[in-house]
Write a protein that holds these residues in place. Structure first.
Motif, mmCIF file in Angstrom:
data_model
loop_
_atom_site.group_PDB
_atom_site.id
_atom_site.type_symbol
_atom_site.label_atom_id
_atom_site.label_comp_id
_atom_site.label_asym_id
_atom_site.label_seq_id
_atom_site.Cartn_x
_atom_site.Cartn_y
_atom_site.Cartn_z
ATOM 1 N N SER A 294 13.131 -47.563 -17.648
ATOM 2 C CA SER A 294 12.012 -48.465 -17.377
ATOM 3 C C SER A 294 10.824 -47.629 -16.891
ATOM 4 O O SER A 294 11.010 -46.567 -16.288
ATOM 5 C CB SER A 294 12.396 -49.481 -16.308
ATOM 6 O OG SER A 294 12.507 -48.836 -15.043
ATOM 7 N N PRO A 295 9.591 -48.101 -17.123
ATOM 8 C CA PRO A 295 8.415 -47.342 -16.666
ATOM 9 C C PRO A 295 8.091 -47.627 -15.209
ATOM 10 O O PRO A 295 6.950 -47.910 -14.846
ATOM 11 C CB PRO A 295 7.316 -47.846 -17.609
ATOM 12 C CG PRO A 295 7.690 -49.266 -17.868
ATOM 13 C CD PRO A 295 9.205 -49.294 -17.904
ATOM 14 N N ASN A 296 9.101 -47.539 -14.360
ATOM 15 C CA ASN A 296 8.995 -47.909 -12.954
ATOM 16 C C ASN A 296 8.904 -46.638 -12.120
ATOM 17 O O ASN A 296 9.885 -45.907 -11.977
ATOM 18 C CB ASN A 296 10.231 -48.733 -12.570
ATOM 19 C CG ASN A 296 10.170 -49.270 -11.158
ATOM 20 O OD1 ASN A 296 9.649 -48.628 -10.250
ATOM 21 N ND2 ASN A 296 10.735 -50.460 -10.955
ATOM 22 N N MET A 297 7.728 -46.377 -11.549
ATOM 23 C CA MET A 297 7.530 -45.139 -10.808
ATOM 24 C C MET A 297 8.308 -45.126 -9.493
ATOM 25 O O MET A 297 8.677 -44.059 -8.999
ATOM 26 C CB MET A 297 6.043 -44.913 -10.535
ATOM 27 C CG MET A 297 5.198 -44.702 -11.785
ATOM 28 S SD MET A 297 5.776 -43.349 -12.840
ATOM 29 C CE MET A 297 5.448 -41.935 -11.787
ATOM 30 N N PHE A 298 8.577 -46.291 -8.910
ATOM 31 C CA PHE A 298 9.376 -46.315 -7.688
ATOM 32 C C PHE A 298 10.791 -45.805 -7.970
ATOM 33 O O PHE A 298 11.342 -45.023 -7.192
ATOM 34 C CB PHE A 298 9.435 -47.733 -7.111
ATOM 35 C CG PHE A 298 8.103 -48.270 -6.691
ATOM 36 C CD1 PHE A 298 7.496 -47.834 -5.533
ATOM 37 C CD2 PHE A 298 7.451 -49.221 -7.469
ATOM 38 C CE1 PHE A 298 6.256 -48.322 -5.141
ATOM 39 C CE2 PHE A 298 6.225 -49.718 -7.085
ATOM 40 C CZ PHE A 298 5.617 -49.275 -5.927
ATOM 41 N N ARG A 299 11.363 -46.245 -9.065
ATOM 42 C CA ARG A 299 12.689 -45.741 -9.443
ATOM 43 C C ARG A 299 12.645 -44.244 -9.725
ATOM 44 O O ARG A 299 13.558 -43.500 -9.360
ATOM 45 C CB ARG A 299 13.198 -46.481 -10.676
ATOM 46 C CG ARG A 299 13.687 -47.881 -10.417
ATOM 47 C CD ARG A 299 14.443 -48.423 -11.622
ATOM 48 N NE ARG A 299 15.001 -49.739 -11.346
ATOM 49 C CZ ARG A 299 15.845 -50.365 -12.166
ATOM 50 N NH1 ARG A 299 16.217 -49.781 -13.292
ATOM 51 N NH2 ARG A 299 16.307 -51.555 -11.866
ATOM 52 N N GLU A 300 11.587 -43.801 -10.403
ATOM 53 C CA GLU A 300 11.470 -42.376 -10.730
ATOM 54 C C GLU A 300 11.366 -41.536 -9.469
ATOM 55 O O GLU A 300 11.992 -40.484 -9.340
ATOM 56 C CB GLU A 300 10.259 -42.142 -11.638
ATOM 57 C CG GLU A 300 10.240 -40.794 -12.318
ATOM 58 C CD GLU A 300 11.265 -40.687 -13.438
ATOM 59 O OE1 GLU A 300 11.843 -39.591 -13.578
ATOM 60 O OE2 GLU A 300 11.487 -41.664 -14.169
ATOM 61 N N LEU A 301 10.559 -42.008 -8.529
ATOM 62 C CA LEU A 301 10.344 -41.237 -7.304
ATOM 63 C C LEU A 301 11.598 -41.201 -6.436
ATOM 64 O O LEU A 301 11.930 -40.157 -5.852
ATOM 65 C CB LEU A 301 9.169 -41.830 -6.521
ATOM 66 C CG LEU A 301 7.802 -41.689 -7.200
ATOM 67 C CD1 LEU A 301 6.743 -42.495 -6.446
ATOM 68 C CD2 LEU A 301 7.368 -40.243 -7.319
ATOM 69 N N GLU A 302 12.304 -42.323 -6.335
ATOM 70 C CA GLU A 302 13.523 -42.325 -5.526
ATOM 71 C C GLU A 302 14.579 -41.398 -6.128
ATOM 72 O O GLU A 302 15.208 -40.604 -5.420
ATOM 73 C CB GLU A 302 14.091 -43.737 -5.394
ATOM 74 C CG GLU A 302 15.326 -43.769 -4.508
ATOM 75 C CD GLU A 302 15.895 -45.156 -4.286
ATOM 76 O OE1 GLU A 302 16.802 -45.277 -3.435
ATOM 77 O OE2 GLU A 302 15.448 -46.108 -4.956
ATOM 78 N N PHE A 303 14.777 -41.509 -7.434
ATOM 79 C CA PHE A 303 15.738 -40.618 -8.093
ATOM 80 C C PHE A 303 15.347 -39.156 -7.871
ATOM 81 O O PHE A 303 16.189 -38.309 -7.543
ATOM 82 C CB PHE A 303 15.778 -40.936 -9.589
ATOM 83 C CG PHE A 303 16.688 -40.035 -10.380
ATOM 84 C CD1 PHE A 303 18.044 -40.329 -10.509
ATOM 85 C CD2 PHE A 303 16.206 -38.887 -11.002
ATOM 86 C CE1 PHE A 303 18.895 -39.493 -11.234
ATOM 87 C CE2 PHE A 303 17.042 -38.049 -11.729
ATOM 88 C CZ PHE A 303 18.388 -38.353 -11.842
ATOM 89 N N THR A 304 14.055 -38.859 -8.040
ATOM 90 C CA THR A 304 13.581 -37.482 -7.934
ATOM 91 C C THR A 304 13.782 -36.930 -6.532
ATOM 92 O O THR A 304 14.275 -35.805 -6.355
ATOM 93 C CB THR A 304 12.098 -37.404 -8.340
ATOM 94 O OG1 THR A 304 11.965 -37.848 -9.692
ATOM 95 C CG2 THR A 304 11.565 -35.983 -8.214
ATOM 96 N N LEU A 305 13.401 -37.693 -5.519
ATOM 97 C CA LEU A 305 13.555 -37.224 -4.142
ATOM 98 C C LEU A 305 15.006 -36.859 -3.848
ATOM 99 O O LEU A 305 15.296 -35.784 -3.298
ATOM 100 C CB LEU A 305 13.076 -38.303 -3.170
ATOM 101 C CG LEU A 305 13.275 -37.993 -1.680
ATOM 102 C CD1 LEU A 305 12.507 -36.748 -1.265
ATOM 103 C CD2 LEU A 305 12.876 -39.198 -0.825
ATOM 104 N N LYS A 306 15.924 -37.699 -4.253
ATOM 105 C CA LYS A 306 17.323 -37.502 -3.855
ATOM 106 C C LYS A 306 18.019 -36.451 -4.706
ATOM 107 O O LYS A 306 18.766 -35.611 -4.185
ATOM 108 C CB LYS A 306 18.028 -38.852 -3.889
ATOM 109 C CG LYS A 306 17.483 -39.747 -2.767
ATOM 110 C CD LYS A 306 17.932 -41.187 -2.837
ATOM 111 C CE LYS A 306 17.293 -41.962 -1.676
ATOM 112 N NZ LYS A 306 17.588 -43.400 -1.721
ATOM 113 N N ILE A 307 17.761 -36.457 -6.013
ATOM 114 C CA ILE A 307 18.442 -35.480 -6.861
ATOM 115 C C ILE A 307 17.909 -34.076 -6.597
ATOM 116 O O ILE A 307 18.663 -33.096 -6.647
ATOM 117 C CB ILE A 307 18.326 -35.856 -8.354
ATOM 118 C CG1 ILE A 307 19.396 -35.127 -9.178
ATOM 119 C CG2 ILE A 307 16.957 -35.539 -8.915
ATOM 120 C CD1 ILE A 307 20.791 -35.587 -8.941
#
Length: 380
Positions: A294-307
């Protein structure tokens, strides 16, 4: 005239949380202070006032095939011209594509995205199709076109030149699939013509380890090295840097855009983001193919921070992650012509969303806890 009052604003390029009011007149921020309160009052009590997002890499045409191709290789899914994505795009009607792209653009708008950079397939017609589809949506598409004449080991350079000239009349630049599909001569021509026109040249590089090995075997150079030498404004992915790719990024005129969820979906690698940030780089971030994410930046940012914290086994500041989608694009040394992205400061455009604050850490609240229903205001 209006005032956004009583909220926690993420102020300036450094996104400093500050409890101040924002006075806006005719779409421009004219004062930020604790006491200003004029015109229409937008109450942001218990809320966060944030700059809107840039989604720095998308392929919204493949909205038509969400979640297809699971388990296939990256080449089988997205490599032109015979990946399942490209076959689906070729078979789709203009109306089907237009409707699907509108759906994704409205979703991005409702999630606080003001700009998106799209690798638009379909040649000049594909560029015009997206431009037309976006006309009634309050979001800025930055459209990077491409043409079938660019591909192959023996390209017709006259056809390439004609295609580039036509594309640059209507597109914001050119976005290339990768060095596995094009010759260095084509890449250098495209970079040169984009620079002359003041437009963006962009290319996927080092998305998988295999393309890095192929490039080094063919040319004795990594894909990022070839991109730096050709003069691309933007390189996308670099999930598999080799040799001095990271060090040379700082010496080049290229900016890096990462797409961690996409790299994860395609099981191709993880960016060494901590190392890149430690070099002083200011990467951007994108959600990549709608068929994958999905083009959801909140999901992208959360995944990125944790991974990225797990991968580096080190602390990474949430603010540095949030900057990937907001203020990194506002720095002069991020070489993306025509981007024109705003942040929260006097003299800037009003490019703001307001979301419920759900913890005592406003940036982590946004990254970890914001859902679409938490967004209560989006500037026009």
């Amino acid at each position: 005239m209006k005032t956004i009052a009583n909220g926690i604003i993420l102020k300036g390029l450094d996104l400093t949380p500050s409890r101040e009011n924002i006075l806006i007149d005719d779409g421009e921020i004219i004062e930020i202070s604790k006491d200003v309160k004029e015109g229409e009052i937008i109450d942001a009590e218990n809320k966060i006032v944030s700059p809107k997002f840039l989604n720095a890499h998308t392929h919204i045409g493949d909205t038509i095939i969400k979640d297809e191709g699971d388990g296939l290789s990256i080449g089988e899914i997205v490599r032109p011209p015979n990946g399942i994505k490209h076959l689906a795009l070729e078979a789709a009607s203009d109306e089907t594509l237009r409707s699907a792209m509108k759906e994704s653009m409205w979703q991005m708008h409702d999630l606080g995205i003001s700009h998106f950079m799209d690798y638009r397939e379909g040649g000049l017609h594909g560029v015009k199709l997206l431009r037309k589809a976006s006309e009634d949506i309050p979001i800025k598409p930055i459209i990077l076109g491409r043409d079938g004449s660019f591909y192959g080991e023996d390209p017709n350079m006259h056809e390439v030149k004609v295609a580039v000239r036509k594309l640059l009349k209507h597109a914001d630049g050119i976005g290339l699939s990768g060095f596995g599909e094009i010759e260095t001569e084509v890449a250098e021509l495209i970079c040169r013509k984009c620079a002359e026109a003041g437009k963006i040249s962009s290319i996927h590089v080092a998305e998988s380890e295999g393309v890095q090995f192929d490039s080094m075997e063919k040319c004795g150079k990594t894909e990022p090295q070839r991109a730096y030498e050709a003069g691309f404004n933007q390189i996308v992915h670099m999930a598999n840097p080799k040799n001095d790719d990271i060090e040379n990024l700082a010496l080049s005129n290229s900016s890096l855009t990462i797409c961690p969820r996409s790299n994860g979906a395609l099981n191709v690698g993880i960016n060494p983001l901590k190392e890149i940030l430690d070099k002083g780089e200011k990467p951007l971030i994108g959600t990549d193919n709608i068929m994958l994410n999905s083009p959801n930046m909140f999901r992208e940012l959360e995944f990125t921070l944790k991974i990225m914290k797990a991968y580096s086994r080190s602390y990474i500041s949430p603010k540095d992650i949030f900057k990937l989608a907001t203020t990194n694009a506002c720095h002069d040394d991020v070489n993306i012509p025509g981007l024109d992205k705003a942040y929260i400061e006097v003299g800037q455009k009003e490019e703001i969303f307001i979301a419920n604050c759900k913890s005592n850490n406003p940036i982590l609240s946004l990254i970890n806890r914001t859902e679409i229903d938490d967004i209560v205001y989006i500037s026009k």
